[in-house]
Design an enzyme around this catalytic site. Structure first.
Site, PDB file in Angstrom:
ATOM      1  N   LYS A   1      46.142  46.829  32.942  1.00 54.01           N
ATOM      2  CA  LYS A   1      45.322  45.676  32.557  1.00 54.01           C
ATOM      3  C   LYS A   1      45.906  44.341  33.026  1.00 54.01           C
ATOM      4  O   LYS A   1      45.153  43.413  33.322  1.00 54.01           O
ATOM      5  CB  LYS A   1      45.111  45.662  31.042  1.00 54.01           C
ATOM      6  CG  LYS A   1      44.237  46.807  30.556  1.00 54.01           C
ATOM      7  CD  LYS A   1      43.908  46.668  29.089  1.00 54.01           C
ATOM      8  CE  LYS A   1      42.937  47.754  28.661  1.00 54.01           C
ATOM      9  NZ  LYS A   1      42.437  47.557  27.286  1.00 54.01           N
TER      10      LYS A   1
ATOM     11  N   GLY B   1      51.080  45.107  24.610  1.00 53.04           N
ATOM     12  CA  GLY B   1      50.512  45.148  25.954  1.00 53.04           C
ATOM     13  C   GLY B   1      49.259  44.305  26.077  1.00 53.04           C
ATOM     14  O   GLY B   1      48.965  43.439  25.244  1.00 53.04           O
ATOM     15  N   GLY B   2      48.500  44.566  27.141  1.00 48.94           N
ATOM     16  CA  GLY B   2      47.299  43.788  27.417  1.00 48.94           C
ATOM     17  C   GLY B   2      46.246  43.909  26.337  1.00 48.94           C
ATOM     18  O   GLY B   2      45.597  42.922  25.972  1.00 48.94           O
TER      19      GLY B   2
END
Length: 282
Positions: A70, A140-141
């Site tokens: 991502k 994370g994303g």
């Protein structure tokens, strides 16, 4: 009846570290239901730059992007929609062939983030009070998209939990939240949010709970973005404890709907979307 693929069929794909059949079944079900000449196929890759180049070279219309790509895909795109630019996280790539300005002069790859819209919609749909403290596990994303949706929905009292101190502290600082490596000290009555692969089918920690049973038992609500399976260990534990839940299956259906609209320009009815979502989880 499913349509026959021919030379005019438009291809849409997804890139994921662990591809599933959910998006494939969702999109292809709607293509058939609406008689659209498209086909959707899931992929993984060890060569992300090559895969993005392939989107251009093969005139692939769109690409769904999942963990761990991502953020990594961004340098290979031409520009970002505001939904992705603010998050610096992409879950959808649209190839506007003929728009110009791309690396090959004939296509332009634009990144979007439909995860954010899905999460905001679900927080409202499930009537989750922004006055709740929250504990979000992940860095994370997708964690960034969920944090942004929480912030924009009015949530201000939260804690970020991440085993990776570097990414955890960086994301926590970005949203002015405390970081910690584990769940120690999380307040009772919290909204618990899992944005890690813990509990994901096929992974090394498929049977692992993102939050301990004792913490789930005192939670106000539980939200797991993992969509495979829909009934993750965390969601099962929450249901057994009588807690209201938001599932990853709900997230993936809503974000996939917005991807579908971006790729095709067609918005299905609520009934068609519900049928596609049910088929994707069958």
């Amino acid at each position: 009846m499913p349509h026959k693929i021919d030379r005019d069929t438009r291809l849409c794909i997804s890139l994921s570290g662990r591809p599933s059949n959910i998006g494939t079944r969702f999109h292809n079900h709607l293509y058939d239901a609406l008689s659209l000449n498209y086909v959707y196929k899931a992929f993984t890759t060890g060569d992300l730059p090559g895969a993005i180049t392939g989107i251009r070279a093969l005139n692939i219309r769109g690409c769904g992007v999942s963990m761990p790509f991502k953020e990594a895909c961004i340098p290979f795109l031409d520009d970002l929609d505001p939904s992705a630019a603010g998050l610096q996280s992409v879950n959808t790539i649209v190839n506007d062939t003929g728009a110009g300005g791309g690396e090959d002069g004939g296509s332009r790859l634009r990144g979007y983030n439909t995860d954010y819209l899905a999460v905001r919609t679900l927080l409202d749909r499930h009537d989750v009070s922004p006055g709740l403290p929250f504990a979000l596990r992940g860095s994370g994303g997708m964690a960034r998209a969920v944090l942004c949706a929480l912030r924009d929905s009015g949530f201000t009292n939260g804690t970020l939990i991440a085993r990776n101190e570097a990414t955890g502290r960086r994301l926590a600082d970005e949203y002015s939240l405390p970081w910690q490596p584990d769940t120690a000290g999380i307040a009772e009555g919290s909204l618990l949010v899992n944005v890690t692969p813990l509990g994901m089918a096929g992974g090394p920690e498929a049977g692992t709970l993102a939050f301990e049973p004792a913490l789930v038992a005192t939670a106000a609500q539980v939200f797991d973005v993992v969509a495979m399976p829909a009934e993750t260990p965390l969601i099962r534990a929450a249901r057994e404890a009588g807690k209201p839940v938001i599932t990853g299956a709900e997230v993936i259906a809503l974000q996939a709907l917005e991807q579908f609209v971006l790729y095709t320009g067609v918005r299905p009815t609520d009934e068609q979307v519900a049928a596609a979502a049910a088929y994707s989880q069958a």
